[in-house]
Design an enzyme around this catalytic site. Sequence first.
Site, mmCIF file in Angstrom:
data_model
loop_
_atom_site.group_PDB
_atom_site.id
_atom_site.type_symbol
_atom_site.label_atom_id
_atom_site.label_comp_id
_atom_site.label_asym_id
_atom_site.label_seq_id
_atom_site.Cartn_x
_atom_site.Cartn_y
_atom_site.Cartn_z
ATOM 1 N N HIS A 46 -17.847 57.201 -108.029
ATOM 2 C CA HIS A 46 -19.070 57.013 -108.751
ATOM 3 C C HIS A 46 -18.899 57.093 -109.870
ATOM 4 O O HIS A 46 -19.713 57.428 -110.914
ATOM 5 C CB HIS A 46 -19.951 58.308 -108.110
ATOM 6 C CG HIS A 46 -20.476 58.519 -106.338
ATOM 7 N ND1 HIS A 46 -21.295 57.653 -105.880
ATOM 8 C CD2 HIS A 46 -19.948 59.041 -105.440
ATOM 9 C CE1 HIS A 46 -21.541 58.095 -104.630
ATOM 10 N NE2 HIS A 46 -20.186 58.960 -104.538
ATOM 11 N N ASP A 48 -17.595 53.897 -110.993
ATOM 12 C CA ASP A 48 -17.662 52.511 -110.978
ATOM 13 C C ASP A 48 -19.116 51.502 -112.273
ATOM 14 O O ASP A 48 -18.791 51.305 -112.889
ATOM 15 C CB ASP A 48 -17.247 51.586 -109.743
ATOM 16 C CG ASP A 48 -18.043 51.923 -108.625
ATOM 17 O OD1 ASP A 48 -18.959 53.498 -108.909
ATOM 18 O OD2 ASP A 48 -18.061 50.879 -107.779
ATOM 19 N N GLY A 144 -14.896 50.498 -91.501
ATOM 20 C CA GLY A 144 -15.982 51.339 -91.448
ATOM 21 C C GLY A 144 -15.436 52.803 -91.428
ATOM 22 O O GLY A 144 -16.439 53.789 -91.410
ATOM 23 N N ASP A 194 -13.607 47.574 -105.495
ATOM 24 C CA ASP A 194 -12.671 47.780 -104.636
ATOM 25 C C ASP A 194 -12.031 46.552 -104.497
ATOM 26 O O ASP A 194 -10.644 45.950 -104.125
ATOM 27 C CB ASP A 194 -13.811 47.399 -102.527
ATOM 28 C CG ASP A 194 -14.932 48.967 -103.114
ATOM 29 O OD1 ASP A 194 -13.838 50.049 -103.291
ATOM 30 O OD2 ASP A 194 -15.695 49.029 -102.471
#
Length: 400
Positions: A46, A48, A144, A194
Amino acid sequence: MMDPQRTDPREDARAADLARRFTEVYGRAPDGVWRAPGRVNLLGEHTDYNDGFVLPFALDRAAMVAVRLRRTGEPGQDTVELASTYAPDGKGLSCERFSLPGLAAGDVGGWGAYPAGVVHVLDGTGEAAVPGFEMLLDSTVPVGAGLSSSHAVEVATIVALNDLLDLGLEPTAMARLTQRAENEFVGAPTGIMDQSASLMGRADGALFLDCRTLESRVVPLPLAEHGLIVLVIDTKVSHSHADGGYAARRASCERGASALGAVSLRDVPSGADLTVLDEETGRRVRHVLTENARVLEAVERLGSGDLHGVGELLSASHASLRDDYEVSCPELDLAVEAAMGAGALGARMTGGGFGGAAIALVPTAEEGRVRDAVQRGFADSGLWAPEIFSVLPSTGARRM
Ligand code: ADP
Ligand code: MG
């Protein structure tokens, strides 16, 4: 460090298999095969979207695509045909198709939205005129589990098109474009980490990434040399509160930054007085500031070969995510506590939270104990069995 260009013979065999399968499906050989790995975030959660620091690594699990551009004058010049070996019934292929003229967000559902988003940003930004193509996808990134199987698909698509259309895009440009594909076309408000990890990862290294400038540096992470492994514990809890929770956290950060007179939390010094904020916003902000500091500390420790010392930073990150940022869940806490109780050097939830996976830094000799303890913890709580597997830092996206 191992040779960053080293190729894995198993992956070469997979690529050859995929090319053969492509020829069976489409009746012609592909132009090439490309690989893009999933990623796990070692530290920096958290941060980024606060222009902060992250420390992910690219995985030894990757999406592979075989692609063939349609030639001028061939039938289907305006059409993209996609097939994936990941099919709902566990066999056969999952196929999607879309036509190129006027391609717009919302036109393509299912997994086709990821490659379509990439095509859309390339076309829409004037980067390239993308012709019709055929693609066959096979991925070893679990779907997922918070290991970014979706970005692996996007990155594999963009590196393939970059090569085939001779676009000459640098990794950072491809990271920005795939982020836009995800934000504007797929409709997920995700950051830049990512794709960057998937594009720029290295064997035996983590990627220290500044999310503001996109400057990055590979930091050595020779796990095997230090007798360590990283275990991923997929709790299989789906991120059901993730959307609302994520948006609320982002809003808190923006509120906090503006109350502190900063453009983003990146610009707030770690010793700043947070008592001017309401209690909850103060805790949210404190997480981001301390998490950025932990990433910087981890980069120092890895730089000096202190891999063991990173463990306590992982655990501190988890406590901060659980108590200050409040994005953990009981199953993630259970996984972390059980791993720590059985000899892990550090453990934390990874990814956005509210479910998904935890990681643990574990001495190789303790792997069995940690696995058993986590499985037993879940069983004793009357829960299902989590999926546990080890991952290694691997090279970023490339042509096979
Ligand atoms: P993750 O954390 O794995 O990225 P997401 O929900 O963001 O989870 O993305 C998963 C989605 O990505 C799947 O529902 C599917 O649409 C797409 N996807 C990932 N891997 C594949 C694959 N091998 N074949 C087809 N679609 C895939
Ligand atoms: Mg994803």
